[in-house]
Design a protein around this motif. Structure first.
Motif, PDB file in Angstrom:
ATOM      1  N   ASN A  21       0.791  -1.226   0.000  1.00  7.22           N
ATOM      2  CA  ASN A  21       0.000   0.000   0.000  1.00  7.22           C
ATOM      3  C   ASN A  21       0.829   1.285   0.000  1.00  7.22           C
ATOM      4  OD1 ASN A  21      -3.038  -0.718   0.363  1.00  7.22           O
ATOM      5  ND2 ASN A  21      -1.950  -2.138   1.726  1.00  7.22           N
ATOM      6  N   MET A  22       2.156   1.154   0.074  1.00  6.04           N
ATOM      7  CA  MET A  22       3.033   2.324   0.098  1.00  6.04           C
ATOM      8  C   MET A  22       3.738   2.569  -1.235  1.00  6.04           C
ATOM      9  SD  MET A  22       3.130   3.950   3.055  1.00  6.04           S
ATOM     10  CE  MET A  22       4.711   4.768   3.075  1.00  6.04           C
ATOM     11  N   PHE A  23       3.918   1.486  -2.013  1.00  6.92           N
ATOM     12  CA  PHE A  23       4.658   1.597  -3.278  1.00  6.92           C
ATOM     13  C   PHE A  23       3.744   1.195  -4.434  1.00  6.92           C
ATOM     14  CE2 PHE A  23       7.933   0.984  -0.037  1.00  6.92           C
ATOM     15  CZ  PHE A  23       8.765   2.058  -0.312  1.00  6.92           C
ATOM     16  N   PHE A  24       3.822   1.963  -5.505  1.00  9.00           N
ATOM     17  CA  PHE A  24       2.932   1.759  -6.640  1.00  9.00           C
ATOM     18  C   PHE A  24       3.691   1.532  -7.942  1.00  9.00           C
ATOM     19  CE2 PHE A  24       1.053   4.477  -3.412  1.00  9.00           C
ATOM     20  CZ  PHE A  24      -0.076   3.744  -3.078  1.00  9.00           C
ATOM     21  N   LYS A  25       4.935   1.998  -8.010  1.00  6.82           N
ATOM     22  CA  LYS A  25       5.770   1.824  -9.190  1.00  6.82           C
ATOM     23  C   LYS A  25       6.989   0.952  -8.884  1.00  6.82           C
ATOM     24  CE  LYS A  25       4.582   6.467 -10.897  1.00  6.82           C
ATOM     25  NZ  LYS A  25       5.130   7.793 -11.283  1.00  6.82           N
ATOM     26  N   HIS A  26       7.552   1.120  -7.708  1.00  3.98           N
ATOM     27  CA  HIS A  26       8.804   0.443  -7.340  1.00  3.98           C
ATOM     28  C   HIS A  26       8.550  -1.026  -6.970  1.00  3.98           C
ATOM     29  CE1 HIS A  26      12.662  -0.339  -5.460  1.00  3.98           C
ATOM     30  NE2 HIS A  26      13.098   0.823  -5.921  1.00  3.98           N
ATOM     31  N   PRO A  27       9.493  -1.910  -7.321  1.00  5.91           N
ATOM     32  CA  PRO A  27       9.344  -3.324  -6.956  1.00  5.91           C
ATOM     33  C   PRO A  27       9.339  -3.596  -5.451  1.00  5.91           C
ATOM     34  CG  PRO A  27      10.949  -3.075  -8.717  1.00  5.91           C
ATOM     35  CD  PRO A  27      10.634  -1.690  -8.235  1.00  5.91           C
ATOM     36  N   ILE A  81       3.548  11.185  -1.627  1.00  5.92           N
ATOM     37  CA  ILE A  81       2.259  10.986  -0.965  1.00  5.92           C
ATOM     38  C   ILE A  81       1.810  12.351  -0.440  1.00  5.92           C
ATOM     39  CG2 ILE A  81       1.055   9.839   0.945  1.00  5.92           C
ATOM     40  CD1 ILE A  81       3.199   7.616   0.718  1.00  5.92           C
ATOM     41  N   THR A  82       0.630  12.785  -0.870  1.00  4.53           N
ATOM     42  CA  THR A  82       0.171  14.131  -0.504  1.00  4.53           C
ATOM     43  C   THR A  82      -1.106  14.132   0.318  1.00  4.53           C
ATOM     44  OG1 THR A  82      -0.993  14.313  -2.616  1.00  4.53           O
ATOM     45  CG2 THR A  82       1.259  15.181  -2.514  1.00  4.53           C
ATOM     46  N   GLN A  83      -1.706  12.953   0.515  1.00  8.33           N
ATOM     47  CA  GLN A  83      -2.874  12.873   1.384  1.00  8.33           C
ATOM     48  C   GLN A  83      -2.893  11.520   2.081  1.00  8.33           C
ATOM     49  OE1 GLN A  83      -6.309  13.469  -1.085  1.00  8.33           O
ATOM     50  NE2 GLN A  83      -6.169  11.494  -2.096  1.00  8.33           N
ATOM     51  N   GLU A  84      -3.457  11.509   3.270  1.00  6.28           N
ATOM     52  CA  GLU A  84      -3.463  10.296   4.078  1.00  6.28           C
ATOM     53  C   GLU A  84      -4.195   9.173   3.348  1.00  6.28           C
ATOM     54  OE1 GLU A  84      -3.683  10.202   8.647  1.00  6.28           O
ATOM     55  OE2 GLU A  84      -5.757   9.788   8.002  1.00  6.28           O
ATOM     56  N   MET A  85      -3.555   8.009   3.306  1.00  5.57           N
ATOM     57  CA  MET A  85      -4.141   6.827   2.665  1.00  5.57           C
ATOM     58  C   MET A  85      -4.615   5.865   3.757  1.00  5.57           C
ATOM     59  SD  MET A  85      -1.304   6.185  -0.345  1.00  5.57           S
ATOM     60  CE  MET A  85      -0.004   5.802   0.838  1.00  5.57           C
ATOM     61  N   HIS A  86      -5.622   5.068   3.422  1.00  7.78           N
ATOM     62  CA  HIS A  86      -6.166   4.116   4.385  1.00  7.78           C
ATOM     63  C   HIS A  86      -6.291   2.741   3.745  1.00  7.78           C
ATOM     64  CE1 HIS A  86      -7.341   6.948   7.628  1.00  7.78           C
ATOM     65  NE2 HIS A  86      -7.333   7.811   6.622  1.00  7.78           N
ATOM     66  N   VAL A 105      -2.746  -1.247  14.723  1.00 11.56           N
ATOM     67  CA  VAL A 105      -2.834  -0.130  13.794  1.00 11.56           C
ATOM     68  C   VAL A 105      -1.419   0.306  13.434  1.00 11.56           C
ATOM     69  CG1 VAL A 105      -2.978   1.634  15.616  1.00 11.56           C
ATOM     70  CG2 VAL A 105      -3.902   2.118  13.330  1.00 11.56           C
ATOM     71  N   VAL A 106      -1.237   0.638  12.157  1.00 13.18           N
ATOM     72  CA  VAL A 106       0.085   1.014  11.648  1.00 13.18           C
ATOM     73  C   VAL A 106      -0.017   2.361  10.939  1.00 13.18           C
ATOM     74  CG1 VAL A 106       1.947   0.403  10.058  1.00 13.18           C
ATOM     75  CG2 VAL A 106       0.762  -1.397  11.328  1.00 13.18           C
ATOM     76  N   ALA A 107       0.927   3.246  11.236  1.00 15.80           N
ATOM     77  CA  ALA A 107       1.096   4.485  10.475  1.00 15.80           C
ATOM     78  C   ALA A 107       2.461   4.405   9.804  1.00 15.80           C
ATOM     79  CB  ALA A 107       1.012   5.700  11.385  1.00 15.80           C
ATOM     80  N   LYS A 121       9.683  17.278   8.343  1.00 18.69           N
ATOM     81  CA  LYS A 121       9.756  17.056   6.902  1.00 18.69           C
ATOM     82  C   LYS A 121       9.011  15.795   6.460  1.00 18.69           C
ATOM     83  CE  LYS A 121      13.196  16.590   3.177  1.00 18.69           C
ATOM     84  NZ  LYS A 121      14.653  16.594   2.849  1.00 18.69           N
ATOM     85  N   TYR A 122       9.088  14.731   7.260  1.00 22.71           N
ATOM     86  CA  TYR A 122       8.579  13.435   6.800  1.00 22.71           C
ATOM     87  C   TYR A 122       7.356  12.907   7.553  1.00 22.71           C
ATOM     88  CZ  TYR A 122      12.995  13.070   4.244  1.00 22.71           C
ATOM     89  OH  TYR A 122      14.043  13.290   3.398  1.00 22.71           O
ATOM     90  N   LEU A 123       7.155  13.278   8.800  1.00 21.66           N
ATOM     91  CA  LEU A 123       6.161  12.601   9.639  1.00 21.66           C
ATOM     92  C   LEU A 123       4.879  13.420   9.791  1.00 21.66           C
ATOM     93  CD1 LEU A 123       8.551  11.171  12.397  1.00 21.66           C
ATOM     94  CD2 LEU A 123       7.962  10.215  10.144  1.00 21.66           C
ATOM     95  N   ASN A 124       4.233  13.665   8.667  1.00 25.27           N
ATOM     96  CA  ASN A 124       3.000  14.449   8.660  1.00 25.27           C
ATOM     97  C   ASN A 124       1.825  13.593   8.217  1.00 25.27           C
ATOM     98  OD1 ASN A 124       4.227  17.124   9.295  1.00 25.27           O
ATOM     99  ND2 ASN A 124       5.293  16.757   7.353  1.00 25.27           N
ATOM    100  N   PRO A 125       0.625  13.862   8.749  1.00 31.68           N
ATOM    101  CA  PRO A 125      -0.538  13.034   8.426  1.00 31.68           C
ATOM    102  C   PRO A 125      -0.836  12.922   6.932  1.00 31.68           C
ATOM    103  CG  PRO A 125      -1.029  14.401  10.325  1.00 31.68           C
ATOM    104  CD  PRO A 125       0.303  14.858   9.805  1.00 31.68           C
ATOM    105  N   ASN A 126      -0.562  13.969   6.148  1.00 31.50           N
ATOM    106  CA  ASN A 126      -0.867  13.912   4.718  1.00 31.50           C
ATOM    107  C   ASN A 126       0.191  13.150   3.920  1.00 31.50           C
ATOM    108  OD1 ASN A 126       1.078  15.992   5.119  1.00 31.50           O
ATOM    109  ND2 ASN A 126       0.538  16.901   3.141  1.00 31.50           N
ATOM    110  N   GLN A 127       1.178  12.573   4.600  1.00 35.31           N
ATOM    111  CA  GLN A 127       2.248  11.842   3.912  1.00 35.31           C
ATOM    112  C   GLN A 127       2.271  10.366   4.295  1.00 35.31           C
ATOM    113  OE1 GLN A 127       5.155  14.764   5.585  1.00 35.31           O
ATOM    114  NE2 GLN A 127       6.055  14.712   3.539  1.00 35.31           N
ATOM    115  N   ARG A 128       1.172   9.842   4.798  1.00 36.26           N
ATOM    116  CA  ARG A 128       1.258   8.509   5.388  1.00 36.26           C
ATOM    117  C   ARG A 128       0.135   7.580   4.961  1.00 36.26           C
ATOM    118  NH1 ARG A 128      -0.203  10.230  11.613  1.00 36.26           N
ATOM    119  NH2 ARG A 128      -2.473  10.485  11.352  1.00 36.26           N
ATOM    120  N   LEU A 129       0.367   6.318   5.284  1.00 38.87           N
ATOM    121  CA  LEU A 129      -0.641   5.265   5.194  1.00 38.87           C
ATOM    122  C   LEU A 129      -1.075   4.890   6.598  1.00 38.87           C
ATOM    123  CD1 LEU A 129      -2.071   2.708   3.833  1.00 38.87           C
ATOM    124  CD2 LEU A 129       0.082   1.513   4.363  1.00 38.87           C
ATOM    125  N   ILE A 130      -2.392   4.784   6.818  1.00 36.73           N
ATOM    126  CA  ILE A 130      -2.914   4.189   8.043  1.00 36.73           C
ATOM    127  C   ILE A 130      -3.455   2.818   7.677  1.00 36.73           C
ATOM    128  CG2 ILE A 130      -4.636   4.332   9.888  1.00 36.73           C
ATOM    129  CD1 ILE A 130      -2.507   6.421  10.204  1.00 36.73           C
TER     130      ILE A 130
END
Length: 442
Positions: A169-175, A248-253, A266-268, A420-429
């Motif tokens: 759920n985090m990678f869409f192009k990379h192997p 990643i520009t918005q929180e994914m679920h 639960v994982v972030a 820089k990296y740990l913001n809600p709009n940059q993550r998967l829940i």
């Protein structure tokens, strides 16, 4: 023994920072492109012969996943001069041990022998590279072995799919988007010719590093390395495709149901840069600050004080191209997954806003000093570190200098990298929950 080591670590921390001696090594290239690293350590009468290949699950095709891990098993089947089933007998019969492991980025094989068996270890690893026997009998045998490993370690293991689901759920192009162990359906559908082609492409001297470490005579080691490895022909140069993920520009679920568990987790997860970057090292420190030990910020607040979770943690899952910063928690009592995320976010906001205290900063420094000492405390660890720093980082001497990077990290950088990296709009829940028929009844 474990308690003794813990006590020793505590004493080292109380007494200030621990210090390790510089790791001395010599490196050179064979004409066929194989890189060689030698490390003489006369403190124990053992020797490690190891080869790390720059091939992992990221080098597979989307419809043929699992090849790199499969070869971790297949290349113990035998060679033109080591009969099928004889590899482990030769090793144990000469007082040795051996193993191998695979990641998304590389595959590592090694033997540990009494120091008088260095030539044997070098011959065996050269045989694996020069004369592997890849036939249908070996493929069929190891196919069943890998299937059983997947059943034990993944399919029937509580939370065994967690990292795979985060990656998916985090990678869409990379192997990196598929699991290292791969798909059994892909392995079943593969032909013998496909396995042979994979071996020819990636298991070549110019795609590998040989490390010999332990009680060795350097001149004799070079003589034997030249004898056994120099004749191996160079392989074709590997051209790797570069995969660039969109930010990643918005929180994914996402949700995953695990039939092997009764309690949810639960994982972030946040996508992060290559492990070769300074930012990745700072994220290592942030992980330690948040969740390393019972006195860490998240554990003390959420597990000890508020008793909202059975377990809480954070770790930086570093890889060659990208990483993942993963926070996780198991709610207990009336606590919810959403409640845990809220508590975690509050601690991250503090980290993004205020500088950590000087005592906390010094504690971090002490921990990383001790981690560094421990990572080079035995010859097996030194051998793998030497191989990794060359193959994945491009600088063998990081075995001596990487700790300086950690020492130079400032409190301001810790704050800024969290921001820089740990913001809600940059993550998967990811809600990792029991399958409906396994959920714990209230």
């Amino acid at each position: 023994m474990k308690k003794s080591l813990i006590a020793l670590s505590s004493l080292l921390m109380l007494g200030g920072t621990a210090h390790a001696q510089k790791v001395a090594f010599e490196e050179y290239d064979l004409d066929n492109g194989m890189h060689v690293i030698l490390h003489n350590d006369p403190s124990a009468p053992v020797v490690i012969t190891s080869v790390m290949y720059h091939v992992g699950s990221k080098d597979e095709k989307p419809d043929r996943t699992g090849f790199a891990h499969f070869f971790e098993h297949l290349l113990f089947e035998g060679t033109q001069n080591i009969k099928r089933g004889e590899w482990f007998k030769i090793v144990t019969g000469n007082g040795g041990t051996n193993n191998a492991n695979t990641s998304d980025d590389r595959t590592y094989y090694f033997e540990v022998f009494p120091s008088n068996n260095l030539e044997l270890g070098l011959w065996m690893e050269s045989e694996r590279l020069m004369h592997p026997v890849i036939n249908q009998i070996g493929v069929d045998t190891q196919n069943e072995v890998v299937k059983e490993e997947k059943r034990l370690r993944v399919d029937n293991q509580p939370y065994g799919q967690l990292i795979a689901e985060v990656k998916r759920n985090m990678f869409f192009k990379h192997p990196y988007r598929w699991a290292t162990i791969g798909s059994m359906e892909h392995l079943d559908a593969s032909t013998l010719e496909e396995f042979q082609a994979f071996n020819k492409k990636y298991y070549s001297p110019n795609n590998a590093v040989l490390v010999v470490a332990g009680q060795i005579d350097i001149a004799k080691a070079k003589e034997w390395i030249n004898k056994y490895f120099a004749p191996i022909p160079r392989g074709e140069e590997i051209k790797r495709e570069q995969f660039v993920e969109d930010p990643i520009t918005q929180e994914m679920h996402a949700t995953y149901e695990d039939p092997n568990i009764q309690k949810p987790m639960v994982v972030a997860s946040y996508r992060t840069p290559s492990m070769k970057t300074r930012d990745a090292r700072i994220l290592d420190m942030i992980s330690s600050y948040l969740s390393d030990g019972n006195s860490s910020k998240l554990y003390k607040k959420i597990v000890d004080d508020k008793k909202m979770a059975l377990q809480i943690g954070a770790f930086n899952y570093s890889q060659e191209d990208y990483g993942m910063y993963i926070l996780y928690g198991m709610p207990q009592g009336d606590a919810t997954s959403q409640g845990l995320i809220k508590e975690i976010d509050e601690e991250i906001v503090k980290l993004q806003t205020d500088l950590i205290s000087i005592p906390d900063y010094q504690k971090l420094q002490n921990k990383f000093e001790n981690n560094y000492v421990n990572s080079n405390s035995n010859v097996e660890g030194v051998a793998e570190n030497l191989a990794s720093y060359y193959l994945l980082y491009g600088d063998v001497n990081l075995i001596n200098t990487e700790i300086e990077m950690y020492r130079s990290i400032t409190r301001e950088e810790i704050r800024d990298i969290a921001k820089k990296y740990l913001n809600p709009n940059q993550r998967l829940i990811l809600d990792y929950i029991p399958a409906k028929d396994k959920a714990e009844s209230k």
